[in-house]
Design an enzyme around this catalytic site. Structure first.
Site, PDB file in Angstrom:
ATOM      1  N   HIS A 124       0.833  -1.230   0.000  1.00 29.77           N
ATOM      2  CA  HIS A 124       0.000   0.000   0.000  1.00 29.77           C
ATOM      3  C   HIS A 124       0.860   1.269   0.000  1.00 29.77           C
ATOM      4  O   HIS A 124       0.430   2.309   0.470  1.00 29.77           O
ATOM      5  CB  HIS A 124      -0.953   0.051   1.201  1.00 29.77           C
ATOM      6  CG  HIS A 124      -1.640  -1.247   1.490  1.00 29.77           C
ATOM      7  ND1 HIS A 124      -2.876  -1.571   0.985  1.00 29.77           N
ATOM      8  CD2 HIS A 124      -1.231  -2.323   2.213  1.00 29.77           C
ATOM      9  CE1 HIS A 124      -3.216  -2.789   1.401  1.00 29.77           C
ATOM     10  NE2 HIS A 124      -2.232  -3.274   2.139  1.00 29.77           N
TER      11      HIS A 124
ATOM     12  N   SER B 269      14.710  21.887 -15.902  1.00 29.98           N
ATOM     13  CA  SER B 269      13.486  22.655 -16.109  1.00 29.98           C
ATOM     14  C   SER B 269      13.871  23.997 -16.705  1.00 29.98           C
ATOM     15  O   SER B 269      14.911  24.561 -16.371  1.00 29.98           O
ATOM     16  CB  SER B 269      12.785  22.847 -14.769  1.00 29.98           C
ATOM     17  OG  SER B 269      12.000  24.019 -14.790  1.00 29.98           O
TER      18      SER B 269
ATOM     19  N   LYS C 216      15.952  21.982 -10.718  1.00 30.40           N
ATOM     20  CA  LYS C 216      15.257  20.727 -11.041  1.00 30.40           C
ATOM     21  C   LYS C 216      16.113  19.735 -11.815  1.00 30.40           C
ATOM     22  O   LYS C 216      16.940  20.080 -12.630  1.00 30.40           O
ATOM     23  CB  LYS C 216      13.998  21.024 -11.878  1.00 30.40           C
ATOM     24  CG  LYS C 216      12.877  21.681 -11.114  1.00 30.40           C
ATOM     25  CD  LYS C 216      12.285  20.825 -10.018  1.00 30.40           C
ATOM     26  CE  LYS C 216      11.332  19.777 -10.561  1.00 30.40           C
ATOM     27  NZ  LYS C 216      10.125  20.362 -11.144  1.00 30.40           N
TER      28      LYS C 216
ATOM     29  N   GLU D 185       9.231   8.940 -16.838  1.00 31.56           N
ATOM     30  CA  GLU D 185       7.846   9.398 -17.019  1.00 31.56           C
ATOM     31  C   GLU D 185       7.325   9.032 -18.404  1.00 31.56           C
ATOM     32  O   GLU D 185       6.168   8.639 -18.576  1.00 31.56           O
ATOM     33  CB  GLU D 185       7.761  10.912 -16.806  1.00 31.56           C
ATOM     34  CG  GLU D 185       8.045  11.329 -15.381  1.00 31.56           C
ATOM     35  CD  GLU D 185       8.208  12.837 -15.262  1.00 31.56           C
ATOM     36  OE1 GLU D 185       7.253  13.503 -14.875  1.00 31.56           O
ATOM     37  OE2 GLU D 185       9.304  13.340 -15.575  1.00 31.56           O
TER      38      GLU D 185
END
Ligand code: ARG
Length: 468
Positions: free
Chosen positions: A166, A287, A293, A300
């Site tokens: 979980h 970024s 970043k 992704e």
């Protein structure tokens, strides 16, 4: 568009005998598949050569014609590979583009190649050959990814991290063990591809348009030349079967699911909050606005491309589900999804292998995180069962009381004193505390398939033997 018929457009030289006029420009555009099926050129030429050799051997066409056809086909192939070939939409597809060019090169003999053959058995054959190659390539890519995972797993056989259920910290595990879980998944993926390849490997060539042919062809011979195990047994099935493409897409969909789950973990692990891993510069992006970043874009995108893989599978199932036997032009829509998925899979698998090989693991962060969440509670319960002979249900209860006490005291379970533990159950002794360290916890999980470092080292050797 007042008149969409192309004035003066000639009827197709290949099938236009009964037509007075050529197709409208729109008809030509909706009908043409050359824009994508040119990717079948090598398979198309190989299958045509096999067919031609067989026709000669069976005395269906003359030796001289056969020779010029084979030489011509080799030249067509060379032209395509040199980028000299002009693909023509008017010739619809790869089959007619190759044959059309052959006719330009060798003249009338080219017209004999299509004896005892239809584009229906031709395309089924070409496409099977293509999917077979795609399977072999993907299989090799998956094996490389397994190689990268096993190498990392060996390196981190003893690296402790939190194991989750979980996404809540459950029990400490080793990173090596976690990575080997993916090696197993990819092993099943390779198995599915191998199964698909075995079932696919029957030769449709010689099924004709749908009914077979009146010529004395030798389908065993073309099957052997093209590396098929045997000819297909039913001509109607052979020209209308796209199971192999659907099965390939299904296998890819499951593989993509695995890659996506792993990609998700890479995204989470590389986040600032987790900080378990750092991706290399080669597999991160910056970024445009936020200078600090480091984004895991490759992971992704692997996760996201899974959607397109599922879409391709559902798309092709939908194309096929309403088709009566045998061939329908709908089936021309089978290629783009398969080509797209093969490309996606190749790139995704390579990206995952690159990320795995390059990633830097922050073993301290992983270890610290593994200590949280009372991840050793079950070790106390197991001790109560093992040492005091307590039924597990009761041990679970007693441990629950110890966890609660630790919570009240604002400390971890292993930070309770012996007298604290004895206040929960009088028979607890000091060696219970020794079981509660991360290392003891992980080292104790020696059951077959368990997470103990000693198991993981052995499992790495086994994985190499089984998969590499
Ligand atoms: N381009 C077609 C396809 O991809 C080849 C088969 C065409 N057959 C036919 N009878 N029109 O399916």
């Amino acid at each position: 568009m007042a008149d969409q018929k192309r004035q003066g457009a000639a009827a197709s030289a290949i099938w236009g005998g009964r037509f007075e006029q050529g197709p409208s420009e729109i008809m030509e555009r909706i009908n043409a598949s050359i824009g994508f099926d040119k990717r079948l050129y090598a398979q198309d030429i190989a299958a045509s050569k096999a067919h031609c050799e067989m026709l000669v051997r069976q005395n269906i066409i003359g030796e001289q014609d056969g020779k010029s056809i084979i030489e011509g086909l080799d030249k067509v192939r060379a032209e395509i590979e040199d980028g000299q070939f002009e693909f023509k939409t008017a010739l619809e597809d790869i089959h007619m583009n190759v044959e059309g060019r052959l006719a330009e090169m060798i003249g009338d003999a080219a017209g004999r190649l299509h004896t005892a053959r239809s584009r229906n058995d031709q395309v089924a054959t070409d496409f099977k050959l293509w999917v077979r190659d795609a399977i072999d390539e993907l299989e090799a890519g998956l094996k490389q990814l397994q190689t990268a995972l096993i190498a990392k797993a060996e390196e981190h056989a003893g690296t402790i991290m939190p194991g989750y259920t979980h996404l809540q910290t459950a029990q400490p595990v080793t990173l090596g063990h976690h990575l080997l879980a993916y090696v197993e998944m990819l092993g099943r993926d390779r198995g599915r591809l191998a199964d698909c390849r075995t079932r696919l490997n029957e030769n449709p060539l010689g099924s004709g348009a749908l009914a077979g042919t009146s010529f004395p062809i030798d389908r065993q011979q073309t099957a052997a030349t093209l590396g098929f195990d045997r000819p297909t047994a039913n001509s109607l099935d052979a020209v209308s079967d796209r199971d192999f493409a659907i099965e390939f897409l299904s296998a890819c969909a499951i593989t993509a699911t695995h890659l996506s789950r792993f990609a998700e973990e890479i995204v989470v692990w590389s986040s600032e909050s987790f900080g378990f891993i750092k991706l290399s510069d080669s597999f991160s992006t910056g970024s445009s606005m936020l200078p600090q970043k480091r984004n895991p874009d490759a992971a992704e995108l692997v996760r996201a491309k899974t959607g397109r893989v599922f879409g391709a599978l559902i798309g092709l199932l939908t194309v096929m589900k309403g088709l009566p036997l045998a061939y329908s032009k709908d089936m021309q829509e089978d290629k783009e999804p398969v080509f797209e998925v093969a490309d996606i899979m190749g790139l995704s698998v390579a990206a995952m292998a690159g990320m795995v090989t390059d990633m830097k693991v922050d073993t301290t962060r992983m270890r610290t995180a593994a200590m949280g969440g009372g991840s050793n509670a079950v070790d106390l319960a197991d001790w109560l069962v093992r040492t005091l002979g307590m039924p597990f249900r009761q041990a679970h209860h007693v441990t629950g009381a110890a966890v609660k006490l630790a919570e009240q005291k604002g400390c971890r379970l292993e930070e309770l004193s012996l007298s604290d533990l004895q206040s929960v159950h009088a028979d607890i002794t000091a060696d219970a505390l020794a079981c509660l360290t991360l290392d003891a916890s992980v080292a104790s999980r020696t059951s077959f398939g368990g997470t103990a470092p000693e198991n993981v080292k052995h499992a790495c050797d086994e994985a190499k033997r089984r998969f590499l």
